[in-house]
Design an enzyme around this catalytic site. Structure first.
Site, PDB file in Angstrom:
ATOM      1  N   GLY D  52       0.880  -1.156   0.000  1.00 20.82           N
ATOM      2  CA  GLY D  52       0.000   0.000   0.000  1.00 20.82           C
ATOM      3  C   GLY D  52       0.912   1.198   0.000  1.00 20.82           C
ATOM      4  O   GLY D  52       2.125   1.078   0.144  1.00 20.82           O
ATOM      5  N   CYS D  53       0.328   2.353  -0.144  1.00 18.00           N
ATOM      6  CA  CYS D  53       1.146   3.546  -0.170  1.00 18.00           C
ATOM      7  C   CYS D  53       1.560   3.920   1.238  1.00 18.00           C
ATOM      8  O   CYS D  53       2.608   4.468   1.479  1.00 18.00           O
ATOM      9  CB  CYS D  53       0.299   4.661  -0.726  1.00 18.00           C
ATOM     10  SG  CYS D  53       1.132   5.500  -1.968  1.00 18.00           S
ATOM     11  N   GLN D  54       0.671   3.649   2.185  1.00 17.55           N
ATOM     12  CA  GLN D  54       0.903   4.079   3.551  1.00 17.55           C
ATOM     13  C   GLN D  54       1.547   2.969   4.377  1.00 17.55           C
ATOM     14  O   GLN D  54       2.376   3.223   5.224  1.00 17.55           O
ATOM     15  CB  GLN D  54      -0.431   4.490   4.196  1.00 17.55           C
ATOM     16  CG  GLN D  54      -1.018   5.754   3.608  1.00 17.55           C
ATOM     17  CD  GLN D  54      -0.438   7.011   4.236  1.00 17.55           C
ATOM     18  OE1 GLN D  54       0.281   6.972   5.216  1.00 17.55           O
ATOM     19  NE2 GLN D  54      -0.736   8.154   3.640  1.00 17.55           N
TER      20      GLN D  54
END
Ligand SMILES: Cc1ncc(COP(=O)(O)O)c(C=O)c1O
Ligand SMILES: Cc1ncc(COP(=O)(O)O)c(C=O)c1O
Lengths: 143, 409, 409, 143
Positions: D52-54
């Site tokens: 994921g990006c986070q």
């Protein structure tokens, strides 16, 4: 002595002074536009054409005895009426006077909207072109 | 440093959103580098437009169209003056910084770039100043070179000079880093680049709300920014370009106002800046942008920068007192941006909890993934300040960070 | 045909600009095909956003960002339902129709088109559906073919079939002509084109506010429209594309949300629809567009079309009673657009005078220069209707045209 | 009889019932996240990574006696806490039950925001991937 640009501008402003409403004003402009063509047909060439998006203008310039003479035409009659006034004001003047002219009468008689740079009726480009001719003659034949 | 007439309570009243509550706490908005909030002056201008003047512009003969056109062109004039461009022809409206950079990359890609040419960027660019150049490299065969940065988060000028070569055609870098806050020495870099014969594009997305930008003094060839980061509506932005350069560039998008004459045989393009403005422009947005610039000018950017500097100093000091907290971006020249991490704490965890205090910070790669890699962390926690923030809000942040740390360690 | 609940007086009250005076006369706004006016419901939605929810979206962890993201994605859902797309992945936000067409032209130009391929458009396209294809022809070596139209202003289907060849890769045409009002038989054309193995892009700029569009029923590959022509703010628009086709297309702009992972070595792109949405989106605008669609849905497009049809019939009848007046666009299937000329009168002159009556009509080539050439006139005078126009307003137009004619002849 | 997905979901919802505020709730999630890794280190491969990006998630799946067994991990402890719950719920269930599970407990305990498709913490993709594994096993070994 010849009439100066400012004097002719004042004349025109005077002519507009008595109009009661926009109807009369535009009737007058249209009359001026309907006057005989302001240009010799042979000068209505592609090269002399200034295409606006809304209307187009043909402009021709001559130089004689230190003065610049313009003739022009437009396909739209209201544009032509304004062209007529511009020629009255600028034709037969010296290059210097043409270059430095402010043409405030346009604003005074309430035709500023026609000279909005984005109206695309050819008039803004035409004035630019008139001054450009004046500059070219000035450069060519000395001041 | 702060002028007497900067009344923070009065300023805060101009921003309706600041009275909002989040989880029953007053909103503390520290995500200003992502987008900042809009004063009523900007919203009112847009409403005024849509309630009184709305019309498609240019070439329309009717009154409303003329009025909207004048307003739109006056907005352009305001922007021209704001960045001190030489002429209005140099101010192109876009939908944002990304749009502006893509315009330049694509247009130069079509005419200027060929296989083997080089484009030089830096390690601290936003994705929007990386990906368009990668895409143009793919289509032209040019190479992307990347200038190093230092541990403090500054451009390594020696490395820049080494990587700038006779093959470099374009240098693209940010004026201010959205992650580090570093104010880059762009004037110096522009000079060096011009001496090497290349063009410079400055990504000013993070600069215009905090520094007085003078494009003629900088002598950059292109300057880009977004409206929504300077208190203006989304969907607005500006590309500044030097007139003689823009003039030689092919258009980007086709259609609408950008033409002079269309025929199926041959289409000719309009003059600047219209050549680059295809389609119906966002007139309402442009007027909102103008109102935002006027609002900012009302205080003066120097006043705002002074106020925000104070916040930066205060916030840096307070945050550094927290054990294990590291700040990324330690340049002496910074805008009000503090990116940090808590030792061993994942930025996502921290962000999730800080949010629960009603505080909006951004976490993650902040659209600068290469920087995340450079510092070897999974992401950052970023607090970024605007004119309406206060020291009390910073205190709340510090408290929340301390609580967050306790919960996570 | 008009449902009982369509109360024109009530409707007009929703549009604040309609109470404006121009030259001391009440504004009559007949320039709706250029852009239409915005109801308070749309303006309120934007204000609400900026006063309560404004934030940069996607990947933000904090409350406001999540809220703004949800709102933005719900707007996408509303649009999906409005045009009956199969999934939200097929709905890409753009800044307008022009932006959307350029996106498709550019992206297909990179992957699909090669020298010798053909793109087929029609003689009645808006510049925004001509120039992008000319530009892509220039870069790829493809050819632009143009389908004829009839004197009545309809597509010449026989000519279309002749010009559609095995070399045709893309057919691009408008659903409704902005100059003629013609509702084109796009469903039939899409069928024929698909049988020939080419893709179809429909320029729906003039359709969505007047017809119920069902992209699955039409089976078009792309459908584009602008927010500002459907009572929504400027700077918004939509590209619909079939998922499997969009999936295979390379991205258009780079930066921001459109990436999955950025490194200097290799950048990978996000999934649909984000792959095509580079940079900070115009969230406020998208919510305004959603509000406009809800506003329109509140009446039902059939109700609005019925009402506007009445205006069209009435206006056509009345205007044709004026001596020497010719209407361009005589199809039996038309939206509320009347382009006309007065024998020997230049459209610029007419427009200048009609404006003085406080009536906004558009004059000139209407961004369809080839059509101007087809009919051999210097331009058109166009009155185009929206839901808030009335027969009384049409009477005023007729009166103004009669006066104008008297003055100019 | 083995505990069904719904029963475990209810169990978890019950555990959350007594929390007074978000602080207690998140402390609990964090505790669950701090539990020993939920995956064997050797399965933390690039192939099992869901970025994921986070935050990111590693997911591994096994099939035994008609049941699917999951193990997983995340780099962020809050994500890991939620991963822990998802594994409690879905691991050891039949492919059909996994595929048809609604996972309503996430909403009930107030963690819906973590499953917003745009939050990019890897969780949405992880659930998709879990169902995908179940489908794959079902197809391979018959229903
Ligand atoms: C048929 C048609 N196509 C395309 C456009 C371009 O739309 P926009 O200017 O909103 O991009 C318009 C409107 O100007 C139009 O009427
Ligand atoms: C330095 C920098 N460059 C470019 C951008 C992209 O701006 P926008 O998303 O408004 O196009 C941003 C903001 O996200 C930024 O901070």
């Amino acid at each position: 002595m010849k009439t100066t640009i400012e004097e002719i501008e004042q004349q025109i402003a005077g002519e507009f002074e008595n109009f009661e409403d926009w109807l009369e004003k535009y009737n007058y402009i249209i009359e001026m536009g309907k006057d005989l063509p302001l240009i010799n047909e042979k000068f209505k060439t592609k090269q002399n054409l200034i295409s606006g998006c809304q209307s187009s203008v043909w402009l021709h310039a001559d130089y004689k005895d230190g003065l610049v003479f313009f003739s022009a035409d437009s396909d739209a009659v209201i544009t032509k009426g304004i062209v007529n006034m511009l020629i009255r004001v600028l034709s037969g003047q010296t290059p210097e006077d043409i270059i430095s002219s402010q043409l405030t009468f346009i604003d005074e008689v309430g035709l500023k909207e026609h000279l909005s740079p984005t109206r695309s009726n050819g008039l803004v480009s035409m004035i630019k072109q008139m001054k450009f001719y004046a500059l070219a003659f000035q450069t060519k034949y000395g001041a | 440093m702060i002028k007497v007439d900067f009344n923070i309570d009065k300023v805060r009243k101009d921003f309706p959103i600041l009275s909002r509550e989040i989880y029953k706490r007053p909103l503390v908005y520290f995500d200003n580098a992502a987008t900042n909030q809009k004063p009523v002056q900007v919203l009112n201008r847009m409403d005024l437009y849509y309630e009184n003047q709305n019309s498609n512009i240019h070439r329309g003969v009717h009154f409303l169209s003329q009025e909207a056109t004048s307003a739109y062109e006056e907005a352009r004039e305001t922007i021209k003056t704001f960045i001190n461009a030489h002429s209005r022809s140099e101010v192109v409206f876009t939908k944002g910084t990304t749009d502006a950079i893509n315009l330049v990359a694509h247009s130069l890609g079509r005419k200027l770039l060929k296989a083997g040419d080089e484009i030089l960027i830096t390690f601290m660019e936003h994705h929007s100043n990386i990906v368009p150049w990668q895409m143009v490299c793919e289509t032209t065969g040019a190479y992307l070179k990347v200038c190093n940065i230092t541990e403090k988060g500054e451009i390594d000028i020696e490395d820049f000079k080494t990587k700038l070569s006779r093959k470099t055609r374009i240098v693209a870098l940010n004026h201010v880093s959205n992650t580090l806050g570093t104010i880059n020495p762009v004037k110096e870099i522009i000079k060096i680049t011009h001496d090497a014969g290349a063009l410079v594009l400055i990504d000013g997305a993070q600069a215009v709300a905090h520094l007085q930008v003078d494009v003629q003094d900088l002598d950059c060839d292109f300057y880009c920014f977004s409206g929504h980061k300077i208190y203006a509506p989304m969907g607005t932005g500006v590309l500044y370009g030097k007139e003689d350069i823009l003039d030689k560039m092919p258009p980007y998008q086709g259609g609408g106002e950008m033409i002079a004459m269309v025929s199926f045989e041959k289409t000719t393009y309009n003059e600047l800046p219209f050549k680059f403005e295809a389609g119906t422009p966002n007139v309402g947005g442009a007027l909102g942008l103008e109102a935002a610039i006027k609002y900012v000018n009302g205080f003066g950017l120097a006043t705002l920068a002074g106020y925000e500097d104070d916040l930066l100093k205060y916030g840096t000091e307070k945050l550094l007192q927290i054990e294990g907290l590291r700040i990324y971006g330690e340049s002496a020249l910074k805008t009000g941006v503090i990116s940090f991490n808590l030792n061993k704490v994942h930025s996502y965890d921290a962000g999730t909890l800080i949010d629960k205090f009603g505080i909006a910070v951004r976490t993650g790669h902040l659209c600068t993934q290469p920087l995340v890699g450079f510092f070897g962390v999974p992401g950052f926690i970023r607090a970024s300040f605007a004119m309406y923030n206060t020291k009390q809000e910073i205190d709340k942040l510090v408290e929340a960070v301390i609580k967050t740390r306790e919960m996570l360690l």
